[in-house]
Design a protein around this motif. Sequence first.
Motif, PDB file in Angstrom:
ATOM      1  N   GLY A 147      77.226  80.797  41.519  1.00  0.00           N
ATOM      2  CA  GLY A 147      76.796  80.868  40.133  1.00  0.00           C
ATOM      3  C   GLY A 147      75.704  79.891  39.741  1.00  0.00           C
ATOM      4  O   GLY A 147      74.779  80.247  39.001  1.00  0.00           O
ATOM      5  N   TRP A 148      75.789  78.650  40.223  1.00  0.00           N
ATOM      6  CA  TRP A 148      74.802  77.644  39.794  1.00  0.00           C
ATOM      7  C   TRP A 148      73.417  77.966  40.352  1.00  0.00           C
ATOM      8  O   TRP A 148      72.412  77.853  39.665  1.00  0.00           O
ATOM      9  CB  TRP A 148      75.280  76.254  40.224  1.00  0.00           C
ATOM     10  N   GLU A 149      73.372  78.368  41.604  1.00  0.00           N
ATOM     11  CA  GLU A 149      72.111  78.758  42.225  1.00  0.00           C
ATOM     12  C   GLU A 149      71.526  79.977  41.514  1.00  0.00           C
ATOM     13  O   GLU A 149      70.331  80.040  41.219  1.00  0.00           O
ATOM     14  CB  GLU A 149      72.384  79.069  43.696  1.00  0.00           C
ATOM     15  N   GLU A 150      72.378  80.933  41.208  1.00  0.00           N
ATOM     16  CA  GLU A 150      71.952  82.151  40.517  1.00  0.00           C
ATOM     17  C   GLU A 150      71.439  81.837  39.116  1.00  0.00           C
ATOM     18  O   GLU A 150      70.408  82.353  38.679  1.00  0.00           O
ATOM     19  CB  GLU A 150      73.122  83.121  40.436  1.00  0.00           C
ATOM     20  N   ALA A 151      72.151  80.963  38.378  1.00  0.00           N
ATOM     21  CA  ALA A 151      71.736  80.612  37.020  1.00  0.00           C
ATOM     22  C   ALA A 151      70.391  79.890  37.019  1.00  0.00           C
ATOM     23  O   ALA A 151      69.524  80.174  36.189  1.00  0.00           O
ATOM     24  CB  ALA A 151      72.796  79.739  36.358  1.00  0.00           C
ATOM     25  N   ALA A 152      70.202  78.951  37.952  1.00  0.00           N
ATOM     26  CA  ALA A 152      68.923  78.244  38.043  1.00  0.00           C
ATOM     27  C   ALA A 152      67.788  79.214  38.319  1.00  0.00           C
ATOM     28  O   ALA A 152      66.692  79.103  37.757  1.00  0.00           O
ATOM     29  CB  ALA A 152      68.993  77.172  39.139  1.00  0.00           C
ATOM     30  N   SER A 153      68.030  80.197  39.170  1.00  0.00           N
ATOM     31  CA  SER A 153      67.013  81.189  39.511  1.00  0.00           C
ATOM     32  C   SER A 153      66.705  82.099  38.329  1.00  0.00           C
ATOM     33  O   SER A 153      65.545  82.404  38.031  1.00  0.00           O
ATOM     34  CB  SER A 153      67.477  82.028  40.712  1.00  0.00           C
ATOM     35  N   MET A 154      67.739  82.537  37.629  1.00  0.00           N
ATOM     36  CA  MET A 154      67.547  83.453  36.509  1.00  0.00           C
ATOM     37  C   MET A 154      66.860  82.772  35.333  1.00  0.00           C
ATOM     38  O   MET A 154      65.987  83.336  34.687  1.00  0.00           O
ATOM     39  CB  MET A 154      68.877  84.043  36.084  1.00  0.00           C
ATOM     40  N   LEU A 155      67.252  81.531  35.039  1.00  0.00           N
ATOM     41  CA  LEU A 155      66.649  80.826  33.908  1.00  0.00           C
ATOM     42  C   LEU A 155      65.183  80.493  34.164  1.00  0.00           C
ATOM     43  O   LEU A 155      64.348  80.571  33.266  1.00  0.00           O
ATOM     44  CB  LEU A 155      67.434  79.544  33.604  1.00  0.00           C
ATOM     45  N   SER A 156      64.862  80.120  35.399  1.00  0.00           N
ATOM     46  CA  SER A 156      63.495  79.692  35.716  1.00  0.00           C
ATOM     47  C   SER A 156      62.592  80.826  36.164  1.00  0.00           C
ATOM     48  O   SER A 156      61.363  80.684  36.149  1.00  0.00           O
ATOM     49  CB  SER A 156      63.529  78.620  36.821  1.00  0.00           C
ATOM     50  N   GLY A 157      63.172  81.943  36.596  1.00  0.00           N
ATOM     51  CA  GLY A 157      62.358  83.023  37.148  1.00  0.00           C
ATOM     52  C   GLY A 157      61.865  82.716  38.544  1.00  0.00           C
ATOM     53  O   GLY A 157      60.979  83.394  39.060  1.00  0.00           O
ATOM     54  N   SER A 158      62.444  81.691  39.168  1.00  0.00           N
ATOM     55  CA  SER A 158      62.085  81.299  40.527  1.00  0.00           C
ATOM     56  C   SER A 158      63.285  81.466  41.442  1.00  0.00           C
ATOM     57  O   SER A 158      64.427  81.480  40.982  1.00  0.00           O
ATOM     58  CB  SER A 158      61.625  79.833  40.566  1.00  0.00           C
ATOM     59  N   SER A 159      63.032  81.591  42.732  1.00  0.00           N
ATOM     60  CA  SER A 159      64.118  81.676  43.691  1.00  0.00           C
ATOM     61  C   SER A 159      64.552  80.251  44.050  1.00  0.00           C
ATOM     62  O   SER A 159      63.853  79.546  44.771  1.00  0.00           O
ATOM     63  CB  SER A 159      63.669  82.423  44.952  1.00  0.00           C
ATOM     64  N   VAL A 160      65.678  79.809  43.512  1.00  0.00           N
ATOM     65  CA  VAL A 160      66.136  78.431  43.665  1.00  0.00           C
ATOM     66  C   VAL A 160      67.320  78.377  44.616  1.00  0.00           C
ATOM     67  O   VAL A 160      68.295  79.111  44.446  1.00  0.00           O
ATOM     68  CB  VAL A 160      66.545  77.823  42.307  1.00  0.00           C
ATOM     69  N   GLU A 161      67.232  77.502  45.607  1.00  0.00           N
ATOM     70  CA  GLU A 161      68.352  77.272  46.516  1.00  0.00           C
ATOM     71  C   GLU A 161      68.990  75.929  46.177  1.00  0.00           C
ATOM     72  O   GLU A 161      68.305  74.903  46.124  1.00  0.00           O
ATOM     73  CB  GLU A 161      67.877  77.259  47.979  1.00  0.00           C
ATOM     74  N   LEU A 162      70.291  75.941  45.920  1.00  0.00           N
ATOM     75  CA  LEU A 162      71.014  74.711  45.627  1.00  0.00           C
ATOM     76  C   LEU A 162      72.082  74.486  46.691  1.00  0.00           C
ATOM     77  O   LEU A 162      73.150  75.098  46.663  1.00  0.00           O
ATOM     78  CB  LEU A 162      71.668  74.770  44.241  1.00  0.00           C
ATOM     79  N   LYS A 163      71.773  73.619  47.639  1.00  0.00           N
ATOM     80  CA  LYS A 163      72.789  73.208  48.600  1.00  0.00           C
ATOM     81  C   LYS A 163      73.702  72.203  47.915  1.00  0.00           C
ATOM     82  O   LYS A 163      73.475  71.808  46.775  1.00  0.00           O
ATOM     83  CB  LYS A 163      72.119  72.608  49.841  1.00  0.00           C
ATOM     84  N   THR A 164      74.765  71.772  48.598  1.00  0.00           N
ATOM     85  CA  THR A 164      75.694  70.848  47.964  1.00  0.00           C
ATOM     86  C   THR A 164      74.970  69.590  47.498  1.00  0.00           C
ATOM     87  O   THR A 164      74.126  69.031  48.192  1.00  0.00           O
ATOM     88  CB  THR A 164      76.833  70.455  48.925  1.00  0.00           C
TER      89      THR A 164
END
Length: 243
Positions: free
Chosen positions: A191-208
């Motif tokens: 969810g956090w990776e998906e939310a960051a990507s959706m809010l920014s319009g960028s493909s965001v990868e969030l590792k631990t």
Amino acid sequence: MSVTLGDIHYSSINSSSVSPAIFPHHQRRLISVPNPNHRFRAKSSLVIEKQEGQVVSDEITPSQTLSESVSRRLILLRHAESSWENRSLRDHERPLSKSGQVDALNVSLKLQQLGWIPELILSSDAARTKETLKIMQEQVRELLEAEVHFVSSFYSIAAMDGQTAEHLQKVICKYSRDEILTIMCMGHNRGWEEAASMLSGSSVELKTCNAALLEATGKSWDEAFASAGFGGWKLQGVVKPSS
């Protein structure tokens, strides 16, 4: 584009690389949630290092908060690495691993160096998320000054496809006040990776223990979400515990 601020490594992500099919929710507008709280206090000067190396100082006053759109900063932090050593524990109760504890310490120092210290922290109530916050507060005493709420729904919503961004907005607007300029939400993937990507319009990868730094403007948090919508939040970078 990759930018290093001191020993902080920023991974700037090109939003043009995102396929619309990956984020079908981009076409929806974020819902509007009224904010019933309107208490104001003076803020000290905020100095933000931009990705091109430009330093901007914003002096925030109560009158500005009332009448002008101001920068609102959102930190989406995934918890540090958890331990699988005790297999009898429920997933919700798993603690951090040794390396996860070190990462939590390091990411708190990097957020402090960047000046991204939240005034409000909204966190999952899972043991690994609580422990991440505890270590960060022990290392950076300024984090003890933040208002903290543990939100049980953050644990479950992260597993529900396509729902985290809207849920974060609802919870942020529920607990925030207009004079709060920096908020940190601590939770889980996907969810956090998906939310960051959706809010920014960028493909965001969030590792631990990675933190996405997002920024939008508005007289209130509700206005910032409404005006930025999906894809309108500026991704200032991704903070990692090691660079």
